[in-house]
Design a protein around this motif. Structure first.
Motif, PDB file in Angstrom:
ATOM      1  N   ILE A 136       0.834  -1.206   0.000  1.00 40.82           N
ATOM      2  CA  ILE A 136       0.000   0.000   0.000  1.00 40.82           C
ATOM      3  C   ILE A 136       0.863   1.248   0.000  1.00 40.82           C
ATOM      4  O   ILE A 136       0.625   2.187  -0.776  1.00 40.82           O
ATOM      5  N   VAL A 137       1.882   1.280   0.840  1.00 44.05           N
ATOM      6  CA  VAL A 137       2.798   2.427   0.870  1.00 44.05           C
ATOM      7  C   VAL A 137       3.500   2.578  -0.479  1.00 44.05           C
ATOM      8  O   VAL A 137       3.647   3.694  -1.001  1.00 44.05           O
ATOM      9  N   CYS A 138       3.907   1.469  -1.061  1.00 46.25           N
ATOM     10  CA  CYS A 138       4.573   1.525  -2.367  1.00 46.25           C
ATOM     11  C   CYS A 138       3.628   2.033  -3.454  1.00 46.25           C
ATOM     12  O   CYS A 138       4.037   2.812  -4.311  1.00 46.25           O
ATOM     13  N   LEU A 139       2.377   1.618  -3.427  1.00 46.66           N
ATOM     14  CA  LEU A 139       1.406   2.112  -4.414  1.00 46.66           C
ATOM     15  C   LEU A 139       1.159   3.605  -4.248  1.00 46.66           C
ATOM     16  O   LEU A 139       1.036   4.347  -5.234  1.00 46.66           O
ATOM     17  N   ILE A 140       1.068   4.075  -3.013  1.00 46.05           N
ATOM     18  CA  ILE A 140       0.891   5.506  -2.767  1.00 46.05           C
ATOM     19  C   ILE A 140       2.098   6.276  -3.289  1.00 46.05           C
ATOM     20  O   ILE A 140       1.954   7.311  -3.942  1.00 46.05           O
ATOM     21  N   ALA A 141       3.305   5.767  -3.031  1.00 42.74           N
ATOM     22  CA  ALA A 141       4.518   6.420  -3.531  1.00 42.74           C
ATOM     23  C   ALA A 141       4.530   6.435  -5.062  1.00 42.74           C
ATOM     24  O   ALA A 141       4.894   7.445  -5.682  1.00 42.74           O
ATOM     25  N   LEU A 142       4.097   5.353  -5.685  1.00 44.37           N
ATOM     26  CA  LEU A 142       4.045   5.285  -7.145  1.00 44.37           C
ATOM     27  C   LEU A 142       3.031   6.282  -7.707  1.00 44.37           C
ATOM     28  O   LEU A 142       3.288   6.952  -8.719  1.00 44.37           O
ATOM     29  N   ALA A 143       1.880   6.412  -7.044  1.00 44.87           N
ATOM     30  CA  ALA A 143       0.874   7.382  -7.488  1.00 44.87           C
ATOM     31  C   ALA A 143       1.416   8.807  -7.381  1.00 44.87           C
ATOM     32  O   ALA A 143       1.201   9.629  -8.276  1.00 44.87           O
ATOM     33  N   TRP A 144       2.131   9.102  -6.295  1.00 47.90           N
ATOM     34  CA  TRP A 144       2.726  10.437  -6.158  1.00 47.90           C
ATOM     35  C   TRP A 144       3.781  10.678  -7.236  1.00 47.90           C
ATOM     36  O   TRP A 144       3.922  11.782  -7.741  1.00 47.90           O
ATOM     37  N   MET A 145       4.533   9.622  -7.588  1.00 46.10           N
ATOM     38  CA  MET A 145       5.517   9.771  -8.665  1.00 46.10           C
ATOM     39  C   MET A 145       4.827  10.110  -9.982  1.00 46.10           C
ATOM     40  O   MET A 145       5.310  10.940 -10.756  1.00 46.10           O
ATOM     41  N   LEU A 146       3.679   9.491 -10.248  1.00 47.38           N
ATOM     42  CA  LEU A 146       2.927   9.770 -11.473  1.00 47.38           C
ATOM     43  C   LEU A 146       2.435  11.207 -11.480  1.00 47.38           C
ATOM     44  O   LEU A 146       2.562  11.914 -12.480  1.00 47.38           O
TER      45      LEU A 146
END
Length: 171
Positions: A136-146
């Motif tokens: 979940i933390v990794c997905l949130i970080a990936l969304a912020w990167m996008l």
């Protein structure tokens, strides 16, 4: 950089239901007028096929609450013109959704699970929490990167109108 933009007769159909349908992805950085280029995609949870590229203005997003905690959101777009697909944007979208996102979710879980037997037996609750929290933390970080890419890193493109663009269209 400039992109050739042609006048648009009709706007494309948009709409997804549980990730299936048509949506706009891969936006460029907005120009001085607040408009950007985006690719129209057919999606089945992940982007499957690019349908076209448009010069758009993104409007407000309306969130509607549904029953039992569910909600739906709708983003309004103003379609200003049609542009040619950019293969670099198509490839970047495929790489992001088909390679990066699965790696970000499955990578930590796989690495944690390889040597997790002893830890899972001695700390089962902590093991489960970490197994759920890390992706979940990794997905949130990936969304912020996008979002960061679309707002700051994506190249700014200037429309070059072909035919009757907004500047030379008669009212």
């Amino acid at each position: 950089m400039s992109d050739k933009v042609m006048p648009l007769n009709t706007a494309p159909r948009l709409g997804t239901f549980n990730g299936f349908g048509r949506t706009m992805l891969g936006k460029t950085r907005p120009d001085a007028e607040g408009a950007c280029f985006a690719t129209h995609w057919f999606t089945m949870l992940l982007p499957i096929w690019p349908l076209g590229r448009y010069y758009i203005k993104e409007g407000e997003t309306v969130v509607v609450a549904g029953g039992r905690g569910a909600s739906a959101s709708t983003t309004q777009y103003v379609f200003l013109g049609r542009a040619e697909l950019r293969m670099s944007e198509v490839i970047r979208t495929y790489l992001f959704f088909w390679v990066m996102a699965p790696l970000v979710v499955a990578g930590p879980v796989t690495l944690f699970g390889i040597d997790g037997d002893a830890f899972s037996r001695s700390h089962p609750i902590t093991f489960l929490v970490l197994l759920i929290v890390i992706p979940i933390v990794c997905l949130i970080a990936l969304a912020w990167m996008l979002v960061f890419h679309e707002k700051f890193l994506a190249s700014a493109r200037v429309p070059e109108w072909v035919g009757a663009g907004p500047a030379n269209r008669s009212a």
